[in-house]
Write an enzyme that holds these catalytic residues in place. Structure first.
Site, PDB file in Angstrom:
ATOM      1  N   PHE A  94       6.517  -1.593 -13.374  1.00 37.86           N
ATOM      2  CA  PHE A  94       6.532  -0.520 -12.370  1.00 37.86           C
ATOM      3  C   PHE A  94       7.537  -0.875 -11.291  1.00 37.86           C
ATOM      4  O   PHE A  94       7.454  -1.937 -10.677  1.00 37.86           O
ATOM      5  CB  PHE A  94       5.148  -0.312 -11.734  1.00 37.86           C
ATOM      6  CG  PHE A  94       5.147   0.841 -10.768  1.00 37.86           C
ATOM      7  CD1 PHE A  94       5.092   2.150 -11.231  1.00 37.86           C
ATOM      8  CD2 PHE A  94       5.251   0.624  -9.403  1.00 37.86           C
ATOM      9  CE1 PHE A  94       5.131   3.217 -10.343  1.00 37.86           C
ATOM     10  CE2 PHE A  94       5.284   1.692  -8.503  1.00 37.86           C
ATOM     11  CZ  PHE A  94       5.218   2.996  -8.981  1.00 37.86           C
TER      12      PHE A  94
ATOM     13  N   ASP B  77      11.493  -8.160  -8.965  1.00 36.35           N
ATOM     14  CA  ASP B  77      10.819  -7.180  -8.120  1.00 36.35           C
ATOM     15  C   ASP B  77       9.555  -7.843  -7.584  1.00 36.35           C
ATOM     16  O   ASP B  77       8.541  -7.924  -8.270  1.00 36.35           O
ATOM     17  CB  ASP B  77      10.499  -5.932  -8.955  1.00 36.35           C
ATOM     18  CG  ASP B  77       9.744  -4.874  -8.154  1.00 36.35           C
ATOM     19  OD1 ASP B  77       9.239  -5.199  -7.069  1.00 36.35           O
ATOM     20  OD2 ASP B  77       9.662  -3.727  -8.642  1.00 36.35           O
TER      21      ASP B  77
ATOM     22  N   LYS C 126       5.926  -3.489   0.235  1.00 41.08           N
ATOM     23  CA  LYS C 126       4.466  -3.519   0.420  1.00 41.08           C
ATOM     24  C   LYS C 126       3.990  -4.381   1.603  1.00 41.08           C
ATOM     25  O   LYS C 126       3.907  -3.891   2.698  1.00 41.08           O
ATOM     26  CB  LYS C 126       3.784  -3.918  -0.891  1.00 41.08           C
ATOM     27  CG  LYS C 126       3.871  -2.796  -1.937  1.00 41.08           C
ATOM     28  CD  LYS C 126       2.772  -2.861  -2.960  1.00 41.08           C
ATOM     29  CE  LYS C 126       2.642  -1.544  -3.705  1.00 41.08           C
ATOM     30  NZ  LYS C 126       3.497  -1.422  -4.886  1.00 41.08           N
TER      31      LYS C 126
END
Ligand SMILES: *Cc1c(COP(=O)(O)O)cnc(C)c1O
Length: 396
Positions: free
Chosen positions: A135, A220, A249
């Site tokens: 993702f 990532d 995040k």
């Protein structure tokens, strides 16, 4: 129940599946709904609220910066932006930073960097090898890079140039590499894909392949970074360094911010190549600096490791006591409880009744990612409430 769901249904684009709860405030690891009921927050904004809700130091930092300067434009210098860039480069293997506003936007920057590097140094090579079940975000480039077909297929045609291989399989990467390959893009631990931890040699093998083939390794770390897995960056536990890394995040503790970091040789943006209006604004970067300092100097990283150990042990207890519970996986405070049946969604709903926020990351995996500042008592209380939810689902 409030009237929010009914009002929202008329005016908001129904892109998200929501749980039937309206949250009005938070404090530490707790949030409260509009009826005054409390929940232990083991979702934390999806690994975002690193220092807990309403953290006084973070709130103070944001308020002070808001009273001083929220934003100007990237056509001017500001100190908070430079300060966070200095801290991030000092505390990572990367040399340069570019700030974005989200994980997807950070990955967009990483993809553009890799493509430009391919044009400059690899005969126009542009293909990026990504993993199944990965993702990387919801923008057009990042859904094209995401190894979950249902996120991509309604929005075709895709951005070309992404090849998908099985995660944790070096031979698949080798077989997919060709003259057009410029980079390999991976999460150190797949988050949205179900908390998939690769074998201990995988990233070392990928790094060696990148060196041999003159490819960029892009990690990532949007979900795994900023202390979530027990070290500041997950790659530190895997014995390698990436050429490019993204963060978002947890970086702002709840304030939107993303970052692309690169080693000097991969930091090929020149003036005019890339930009944004809000990226690295003083408000977001002041928040990021506060969060990062708390991780490094405030003992938060130590807390992640201790609470992770405790939470794992308590979850192993659930494995022993409940037939429904199969095992525990993950790193740090990014943990998944594996179930024998595809009832993770039911456990999440039962958790709302017993007072804990959880996430069903797979039909048979419940994901937990509480604030990195969670206390010993709150881990115990959270597992009690989780156990009540499991008992309810098992009794059905
Ligand atoms: C959440 C996530 C993203 C996307 O971040 P947004 O801020 O939602 O755009 C990208 N990569 C990973 C690994 C993520 O977990």
């Amino acid at each position: 129940m409030s009237d929010i769901p009914a009002r929202e249904a008329k005016v908001y684009m129904q892109a998200a599946r929501r749980l039937p709860v309206t949250i009005v405030r938070g404090q530490g690891t707790y949030v409260w709904d509009d009826t005054g009921k409390d929940y232990l927050d083991f979702v934390a904004g999806i690994a975002v609220v690193s220092l807990g809700h309403a953290n006084p130091g973070l709130a103070e930092t944001i308020a002070r910066q808001a009273h001083t300067l929220i934003t100007v434009s990237n056509i001017f210098y500001t100190e908070p932006q430079t300060e966070l860039a200095e801290l991030l480069t000092e505390h990572s293997a990367l040399d340069r930073v570019f700030f974005a506003n989200s994980g997807a936007e950070a990955n967009e920057g990483a993809i553009k960097l890799a493509r430009k590097w391919g044009n400059m140094h690899k005969n126009g090579a542009f293909e990026i090898i990504s993993a199944n079940n990965s993702f990387h975000g919801r923008t057009m480039a990042t859904v094209s890079a995401t190894g979950t077909p249902r996120y991509r297929e309604p929005f075709g045609p895709q951005l070309p140039g992404f090849i998908f291989v099985d995660f944790d399989n070096i031979d698949a990467i080798k077989a997919a590499t060709n003259d057009r390959t410029v980079a390999i893009l991976l999460e150190p631990v797949q988050g949205e894909g179900g908390i998939n931890v690769p074998g201990s040699d995988y990233l070392r093998q990928v790094r060696a392949w990148c060196d041999e083939q003159h490819l960029l390794l892009i990690l990532d770390e949007v979900q795994t970074g900023m202390g979530r897995t027990g070290s500041l960056w997950a790659y530190e536990q895997m014995g390698i360094e990436p050429d490019i890394m993204t963060s978002a995040k947890g970086l702002g503790g709840g304030v939107p911010i993303g970052a692309v970091l690169a080693k000097e040789h991969a930091a090929v943006f020149e003036p005019g190549d890339h930009g944004n209006t809000f990226g690295g604004n003083p408000l977001a970067t002041a928040a990021g600096t506060y969060v990062l300092r708390q991780l490094l100097e405030g003992g938060v990283l130590d807390n992640v490791r201790a609470r992770s150990e405790q939470l794992r042990q308590r979850l192993e207890g659930l494995v022993d006591r409940h037939e429904l519970v199969r095992g525990v996986r993950g790193r740090g405070l990014l943990l998944g409880l594996e179930l024998h049946k595809e009832v993770a969604g039911d456990v999440v709903l039962a958790g709302l009744r017993s007072g804990i926020l959880l996430n069903a990351v797979r039909p048979d995996v419940v994901r937990m990612m509480p604030p990195l500042t969670i206390t010993e008592d709150d881990v115990d209380r959270g597992v009690e409430r989780l156990e009540a939810a499991i008992r309810e689902v098992a009794a059905k």
